[in-house]
Design a protein around this motif. Structure first.
Motif, PDB file in Angstrom:
ATOM      1  N   VAL A  76     135.645  68.862 -18.465  1.00  0.00           N
ATOM      2  CA  VAL A  76     134.759  70.023 -18.394  1.00  0.00           C
ATOM      3  C   VAL A  76     133.325  69.599 -18.086  1.00  0.00           C
ATOM      4  CG1 VAL A  76     134.000  72.109 -19.594  1.00  0.00           C
ATOM      5  CG2 VAL A  76     136.240  71.131 -20.122  1.00  0.00           C
ATOM      6  N   GLY A  77     132.758  70.232 -17.058  1.00  0.00           N
ATOM      7  CA  GLY A  77     131.390  69.930 -16.654  1.00  0.00           C
ATOM      8  C   GLY A  77     130.414  70.970 -17.147  1.00  0.00           C
ATOM      9  N   THR A  78     130.086  70.878 -18.430  1.00  0.00           N
ATOM     10  CA  THR A  78     128.980  71.694 -18.955  1.00  0.00           C
ATOM     11  C   THR A  78     128.437  71.006 -20.197  1.00  0.00           C
ATOM     12  OG1 THR A  78     128.209  73.952 -19.349  1.00  0.00           O
ATOM     13  CG2 THR A  78     130.284  73.349 -20.412  1.00  0.00           C
ATOM     14  N   GLU A  79     127.594  71.694 -20.939  1.00  0.00           N
ATOM     15  CA  GLU A  79     126.850  71.050 -22.026  1.00  0.00           C
ATOM     16  C   GLU A  79     127.771  70.460 -23.096  1.00  0.00           C
ATOM     17  OE1 GLU A  79     123.790  70.242 -25.023  1.00  0.00           O
ATOM     18  OE2 GLU A  79     125.661  71.334 -25.305  1.00  0.00           O
ATOM     19  N   PHE A  80     127.330  69.348 -23.663  1.00  0.00           N
ATOM     20  CA  PHE A  80     128.142  68.549 -24.573  1.00  0.00           C
ATOM     21  C   PHE A  80     128.597  69.300 -25.834  1.00  0.00           C
ATOM     22  CE2 PHE A  80     128.582  65.362 -27.945  1.00  0.00           C
ATOM     23  CZ  PHE A  80     129.545  64.557 -27.380  1.00  0.00           C
ATOM     24  N   ASN A  81     127.700  70.021 -26.489  1.00  0.00           N
ATOM     25  CA  ASN A  81     128.078  70.699 -27.756  1.00  0.00           C
ATOM     26  C   ASN A  81     129.243  71.647 -27.543  1.00  0.00           C
ATOM     27  OD1 ASN A  81     126.068  69.464 -29.220  1.00  0.00           O
ATOM     28  ND2 ASN A  81     124.609  71.134 -28.972  1.00  0.00           N
ATOM     29  N   LEU A  82     129.199  72.376 -26.422  1.00  0.00           N
ATOM     30  CA  LEU A  82     130.280  73.334 -26.136  1.00  0.00           C
ATOM     31  C   LEU A  82     131.592  72.574 -25.910  1.00  0.00           C
ATOM     32  CD1 LEU A  82     130.128  76.323 -23.655  1.00  0.00           C
ATOM     33  CD2 LEU A  82     132.121  74.877 -23.839  1.00  0.00           C
ATOM     34  N   VAL A  83     131.532  71.545 -25.064  1.00  0.00           N
ATOM     35  CA  VAL A  83     132.780  70.843 -24.716  1.00  0.00           C
ATOM     36  C   VAL A  83     133.381  70.174 -25.951  1.00  0.00           C
ATOM     37  CG1 VAL A  83     133.827  69.117 -23.205  1.00  0.00           C
ATOM     38  CG2 VAL A  83     131.862  70.427 -22.385  1.00  0.00           C
ATOM     39  N   SER A  84     132.533  69.603 -26.799  1.00  0.00           N
ATOM     40  CA  SER A  84     133.083  68.830 -27.911  1.00  0.00           C
ATOM     41  C   SER A  84     133.782  69.706 -28.952  1.00  0.00           C
ATOM     42  CB  SER A  84     131.991  67.970 -28.551  1.00  0.00           C
ATOM     43  OG  SER A  84     131.040  68.810 -29.103  1.00  0.00           O
ATOM     44  N   ARG A  85     133.514  71.013 -28.947  1.00  0.00           N
ATOM     45  CA  ARG A  85     134.227  71.855 -29.922  1.00  0.00           C
ATOM     46  C   ARG A  85     135.285  72.762 -29.267  1.00  0.00           C
ATOM     47  NH1 ARG A  85     129.778  75.597 -29.377  1.00  0.00           N
ATOM     48  NH2 ARG A  85     128.268  74.295 -30.435  1.00  0.00           N
ATOM     49  N   LEU A  86     135.569  72.522 -27.990  1.00  0.00           N
ATOM     50  CA  LEU A  86     136.464  73.421 -27.255  1.00  0.00           C
ATOM     51  C   LEU A  86     137.908  73.454 -27.752  1.00  0.00           C
ATOM     52  CD1 LEU A  86     135.870  73.255 -23.397  1.00  0.00           C
ATOM     53  CD2 LEU A  86     136.071  75.284 -24.820  1.00  0.00           C
ATOM     54  N   ARG A  87     138.503  72.244 -27.905  1.00  0.00           N
ATOM     55  CA  ARG A  87     139.931  72.207 -28.260  1.00  0.00           C
ATOM     56  C   ARG A  87     140.162  71.214 -29.393  1.00  0.00           C
ATOM     57  NH1 ARG A  87     144.199  72.046 -23.538  1.00  0.00           N
ATOM     58  NH2 ARG A  87     143.256  70.066 -23.039  1.00  0.00           N
ATOM     59  N   LYS A  96     141.995  67.264 -28.736  1.00  0.00           N
ATOM     60  CA  LYS A  96     140.803  66.450 -28.445  1.00  0.00           C
ATOM     61  C   LYS A  96     141.107  65.327 -27.461  1.00  0.00           C
ATOM     62  CE  LYS A  96     136.973  66.797 -31.612  1.00  0.00           C
ATOM     63  NZ  LYS A  96     136.305  67.688 -30.701  1.00  0.00           N
ATOM     64  N   GLU A  97     142.304  64.717 -27.623  1.00  0.00           N
ATOM     65  CA  GLU A  97     142.636  63.556 -26.760  1.00  0.00           C
ATOM     66  C   GLU A  97     142.876  63.962 -25.300  1.00  0.00           C
ATOM     67  OE1 GLU A  97     146.451  65.136 -28.316  1.00  0.00           O
ATOM     68  OE2 GLU A  97     144.453  64.852 -29.129  1.00  0.00           O
ATOM     69  N   ASN A  98     143.064  65.255 -25.065  1.00  0.00           N
ATOM     70  CA  ASN A  98     143.271  65.735 -23.688  1.00  0.00           C
ATOM     71  C   ASN A  98     142.067  66.501 -23.133  1.00  0.00           C
ATOM     72  OD1 ASN A  98     145.839  64.742 -23.387  1.00  0.00           O
ATOM     73  ND2 ASN A  98     146.780  66.511 -24.378  1.00  0.00           N
ATOM     74  N   THR A  99     140.973  66.464 -23.856  1.00  0.00           N
ATOM     75  CA  THR A  99     139.787  67.236 -23.433  1.00  0.00           C
ATOM     76  C   THR A  99     138.625  66.270 -23.211  1.00  0.00           C
ATOM     77  OG1 THR A  99     140.592  69.006 -24.859  1.00  0.00           O
ATOM     78  CG2 THR A  99     138.368  69.247 -23.996  1.00  0.00           C
ATOM     79  N   PHE A 100     138.091  66.257 -22.002  1.00  0.00           N
ATOM     80  CA  PHE A 100     137.065  65.268 -21.649  1.00  0.00           C
ATOM     81  C   PHE A 100     135.790  65.951 -21.176  1.00  0.00           C
ATOM     82  CE2 PHE A 100     141.290  63.640 -20.759  1.00  0.00           C
ATOM     83  CZ  PHE A 100     141.299  62.457 -21.474  1.00  0.00           C
ATOM     84  N   VAL A 101     134.669  65.260 -21.395  1.00  0.00           N
ATOM     85  CA  VAL A 101     133.410  65.671 -20.788  1.00  0.00           C
ATOM     86  C   VAL A 101     133.400  65.031 -19.398  1.00  0.00           C
ATOM     87  CG1 VAL A 101     130.906  65.439 -20.896  1.00  0.00           C
ATOM     88  CG2 VAL A 101     132.215  65.746 -22.996  1.00  0.00           C
ATOM     89  N   LEU A 102     133.104  65.822 -18.379  1.00  0.00           N
ATOM     90  CA  LEU A 102     133.208  65.348 -16.991  1.00  0.00           C
ATOM     91  C   LEU A 102     132.004  64.474 -16.598  1.00  0.00           C
ATOM     92  CD1 LEU A 102     134.756  65.732 -14.216  1.00  0.00           C
ATOM     93  CD2 LEU A 102     133.167  67.602 -13.776  1.00  0.00           C
ATOM     94  N   SER A 103     131.731  63.451 -17.387  1.00  0.00           N
ATOM     95  CA  SER A 103     130.575  62.614 -17.058  1.00  0.00           C
ATOM     96  C   SER A 103     130.625  61.357 -17.913  1.00  0.00           C
ATOM     97  CB  SER A 103     129.282  63.380 -17.358  1.00  0.00           C
ATOM     98  OG  SER A 103     128.179  62.550 -17.173  1.00  0.00           O
ATOM     99  N   SER A 104     130.031  60.295 -17.402  1.00  0.00           N
ATOM    100  CA  SER A 104     129.936  59.077 -18.212  1.00  0.00           C
ATOM    101  C   SER A 104     128.631  59.085 -19.013  1.00  0.00           C
ATOM    102  CB  SER A 104     130.021  57.849 -17.315  1.00  0.00           C
ATOM    103  OG  SER A 104     129.124  58.015 -16.243  1.00  0.00           O
ATOM    104  N   THR A 105     127.807  60.127 -18.788  1.00  0.00           N
ATOM    105  CA  THR A 105     126.549  60.270 -19.532  1.00  0.00           C
ATOM    106  C   THR A 105     126.693  61.514 -20.411  1.00  0.00           C
ATOM    107  OG1 THR A 105     125.498  59.625 -17.472  1.00  0.00           O
ATOM    108  CG2 THR A 105     124.039  60.448 -19.198  1.00  0.00           C
ATOM    109  N   ILE A 106     126.143  61.485 -21.621  1.00  0.00           N
ATOM    110  CA  ILE A 106     126.276  62.668 -22.490  1.00  0.00           C
ATOM    111  C   ILE A 106     125.405  63.801 -21.931  1.00  0.00           C
ATOM    112  CG2 ILE A 106     125.893  63.625 -24.789  1.00  0.00           C
ATOM    113  CD1 ILE A 106     126.465  60.887 -25.946  1.00  0.00           C
ATOM    114  N   PRO A 107     126.033  64.904 -21.505  1.00  0.00           N
ATOM    115  CA  PRO A 107     125.233  65.992 -20.901  1.00  0.00           C
ATOM    116  C   PRO A 107     124.668  66.939 -21.958  1.00  0.00           C
ATOM    117  CG  PRO A 107     127.571  66.448 -20.672  1.00  0.00           C
ATOM    118  CD  PRO A 107     127.476  65.195 -21.475  1.00  0.00           C
TER     119      PRO A 107
END
Ligand code: 13P
Ligand code: SF4
Length: 329
Positions: free
Chosen positions: A253-264, A268-279
């Motif tokens: 997922v390519g959006t802000e970190f707080n949202l992505v980290s609580r999504l699923r 959790k093991e199948n949900t990634f932030v679409l970046s190598s940098t914390i957005p």
């Protein structure tokens, strides 16, 4: 701290709202969360007249513009960096530049991530606001007018919309006069520093390493990223899409970190932030529970801090632009 906040909210009949990019502790405590459109609508229609808004400045302003009788307080008045990229002066300069090119018959559309002053300029010129959730609807409506669109401040959202409808697009101050004259959509040169972090290479990496992964992005991402994604949507549209996927489905997922980290939480093991940098959005992350408590303590003692106050002529013109949007969406 949570209990003290709750009891002060109750005592003062205050509504606590939060954008999805806020920290988990705030999201958990809020009466409701939403994307920019939902927050503007729900905070305005709620019966409580005291609104404690956890988000960035333009979001609190939107409530004040639409419901001037309400008192809107922000634990931190932090400004979205994209909204800061255009002031009313820069808006005027852009209009002057368009006019110097002979472009006078256009409709301005400002993304909701802009100040009340800019919304007021747009409203006074017959234009309207859009959000990431309703941008397509607004575009489709404006396209019926057969006029050029001046889209601000987000050049990425503007270009993504132009691509979606097969329209020519140029960036004011970046592209030359000929290109601007040829463009049906003319974008201001603003952007979100957080969503710039996502790249087509990030998408290639995830597609190469995770079979059948879904790529989901916010429309503030660059056009070359949006073109490669499986799903593009506002923050609430992203949440609805991703949470509807089976837990076994991997997703980046390519959006802000707080949202992505609580999504699923269950996947959790199948949900990634679409970046190598914390957005992380720095301004969204400025607000903490302690700020809410401080604000409420002061209010309780008769001292009002961080209230959104707008000059009436600005508010009225900005309301024109927001209300035109609400009529359509
Ligand atoms: P949404 O309206 O999709 O919540 O987006 C607001 C925002 O600032 C995204 O960066
Ligand atoms: Fe503004 Fe970008 Fe933060 Fe959204 S993520 S509030 S557009 S700086």
């Amino acid at each position: 701290m949570e209990e003290e906040i709750k009891s002060l909210l109750q005592k003062h009949q205050a509504l606590l709202v939060a954008h999805f990019y806020q920290k988990d502790a705030i999201v958990n405590l809020a009466h409701f969360c939403g994307d920019s459109l939902e927050l503007a609508k729900k905070a305005t229609s709620d019966s409580r007249d005291l609104v404690i808004f956890c988000g960035v400045g333009f979001m609190g302003e939107s409530v004040k513009i639409l419901a001037p009788h309400k008192r809107v307080l922000m634990p931190k008045i932090s400004c979205c960096s994209m909204a800061r990229m255009v002031s009313s002066d820069y808006y005027d300069r852009s209009v002057d530049m368009l006019e110097s090119y002979g472009i006078t018959d256009f409709i301005p559309i400002t993304y909701i991530n802009s100040s009340a002053e800019v919304k007021a300029k747009v409203g006074a010129m017959g234009g309207m606001v859009c959000t990431s959730a309703n941008a397509k609807k607004i575009f489709e409506r404006i396209l019926q007018e057969n006029k050029k669109i001046f889209f601000l401040p987000d050049r990425c959202l503007g270009e993504n919309l132009a691509n979606m409808y097969g329209l020519s697009c140029g960036i004011l101050g970046v592209d030359n006069k000929e290109k601007i004259l040829d463009s049906q959509v003319i974008c201001y040169n603003g952007f979100c520093s957080v969503h710039q972090l996502f790249t087509p290479e990030d998408i290639d990496f995830f597609r190469e390493n995770y079979k059948d992964i879904k790529i989901v992005v916010h429309p503030e991402c660059k056009p070359e990223v949006v073109k490669k994604a499986d799903f593009v949507g506002s923050t609430s549209q992203i949440i609805a899409y991703v949470t509807s996927l089976p837990a076994s489905q991997s997703v980046a997922v390519g959006t802000e970190f707080n949202l992505v980290s609580r999504l699923r939480p269950h996947a959790k093991e199948n949900t990634f932030v679409l970046s190598s940098t914390i957005p992380e959005c720095p301004t969204m992350n400025e607000t903490g529970l302690n700020d809410i408590l401080k604000l409420l303590y002061s209010y309780d003692q008769g001292r009002v801090h961080n209230e959104i106050v707008l000059e009436e002529h600005i508010r009225k013109d900005a309301a024109l632009a927001l209300e035109r949007m609400l009529e359509i969406s």
